[in-house]
Enzyme design. Structure first.
Site, short mmCIF file in Angstrom:
data_model
loop_
_atom_site.label_atom_id
_atom_site.label_comp_id
_atom_site.label_asym_id
_atom_site.label_seq_id
_atom_site.Cartn_x
_atom_site.Cartn_y
_atom_site.Cartn_z
N ILE A 280 16.49 51.71 69.98
CA ILE A 280 17.44 52.51 70.75
C ILE A 280 18.84 52.01 70.40
O ILE A 280 19.19 50.87 70.69
CB ILE A 280 17.13 52.46 72.26
CG1 ILE A 280 18.10 53.34 73.04
CG2 ILE A 280 17.08 51.04 72.80
CD1 ILE A 280 17.66 53.61 74.49
N GLU A 281 19.62 52.87 69.74
CA GLU A 281 20.86 52.42 69.12
C GLU A 281 22.09 53.04 69.77
O GLU A 281 22.18 54.26 69.93
CB GLU A 281 20.84 52.75 67.62
CG GLU A 281 22.05 52.24 66.85
CD GLU A 281 21.88 52.32 65.34
OE1 GLU A 281 22.89 52.12 64.64
OE2 GLU A 281 20.76 52.59 64.86
N VAL A 282 23.04 52.18 70.12
CA VAL A 282 24.36 52.55 70.65
C VAL A 282 24.23 53.57 71.80
O VAL A 282 24.76 54.68 71.76
CB VAL A 282 25.29 53.08 69.54
CG1 VAL A 282 26.73 53.13 70.05
CG2 VAL A 282 25.24 52.20 68.31
#
Length: 268
Positions: free
Chosen positions: A159-161
């Site tokens: 799960i990115e940014v």
């Protein structure tokens, strides 16, 4: 003593109890350093994963090889690729391809880590390289993507940014192993690129990255020293400073005399 490499079952059992450390490493030196530092997990290029010395260098780390899906190919290509990775001792594979592909991999009992939030290969759909999930609607889209992965049998998702509060709530609502890259401490692992941690990246540093060393400056210094050493070598050759007697092999005068006699006999 060699530490025990965690299994998927081990990792699942620790959800909500422990935050794993994870690095993207590109070289055998980085891999060895990560093992010696006690890093829990590594994301690696497939070529490194298939190196015969991989497990000698990293016996205790959970390894996840990854490529962008368009570098692998179709679903069938992904299955064949994943089989090669698992045979090479991968513990899971990264896959940001379609849910159909993830489903097929799961049916073959291959642990899959997907990708939600900012997905660099699909960034055009979310507005480029920027945070995702900053509105309620966008946050629900991230949640729905996580639940879709869950329904396919995936093992986890990067799960990115994504805002940390959003990522924390989502992690509470899923059985997936959630790998945070710039998504706060409410997930199950903290993930950074080794080139950012080492400071060897000479380009843009994302907001979530933390630089612990300045390898770029050290590499620049070493390059300057390379040029200087090569220049001195060239000058030595030009002026007769290299090679010196200490760099050469000797032959006894008697053997040299005999050699010249043999040359003369040979008509040389």
């Amino acid at each position: 003593m060699t530490r025990k490499r965690p299994t998927v079952a081990d990792v699942r059992a620790m959800k909500g109890k422990y935050q794993y450390t994870m690095l993207r490493v590109e070289t055998m030196q980085e891999l060895e350093a990560a093992e010696q530092a006690g890093i829990d997990m590594v994301s690696v290029p497939p070529d490194l994963m298939c190196d015969p010395e991989f497990r000698d260098a990293a016996p205790g780390m959970f390894a996840v090889p990854g490529l962008n899906y368009f570098d692998v190919g179709t679903t069938d290509d992904f299955i064949r690729w994943s089989f090669r990775m698992v045979k090479a001792s991968a513990d899971a594979v990264y896959c940001s391809a379609s849910l159909q592909t993830v489903q097929r991999l799961s049916e073959e009992a291959i642990p899959v880590i997907g990708h939600v939030g900012l997905i660099p290969s699909k960034r055009t759909w979310t507005g480029g390289f920027k945070a995702v999930g900053k509105s309620a609607e966008s946050a629900m889209q991230v949640f729905n993507a996580v639940k879709a992965y869950e329904s396919t049998g995936a093992f986890g998702a990067e799960i990115e940014v994504v805002p940390s509060e959003v990522a924390t709530e989502i992690s509470k609502c899923t059985t997936l192993f959630m790998v945070s890259m710039g998504a706060g401490t409410g997930c199950d692992a903290q993930y950074l690129f080794a080139e950012d941690v080492l400071g060897s990246n000479t380009g843009h540093y994302p907001r979530h990255a933390k630089r612990y060393r300045d390898f770029a400056a050290e590499n620049a210094r070493l390059q300057k020293e390379r040029v200087a050493a090569f220049t001195e070598f060239a000058k030595d050759v030009e002026t007769g400073g290299y090679p010196a007697a200490s760099h050469e092999v000797e032959i006894s005068p008697d053997e040299m005399k005999a050699f010249r006699k043999l040359l003369s006999s040979a008509g040389a």
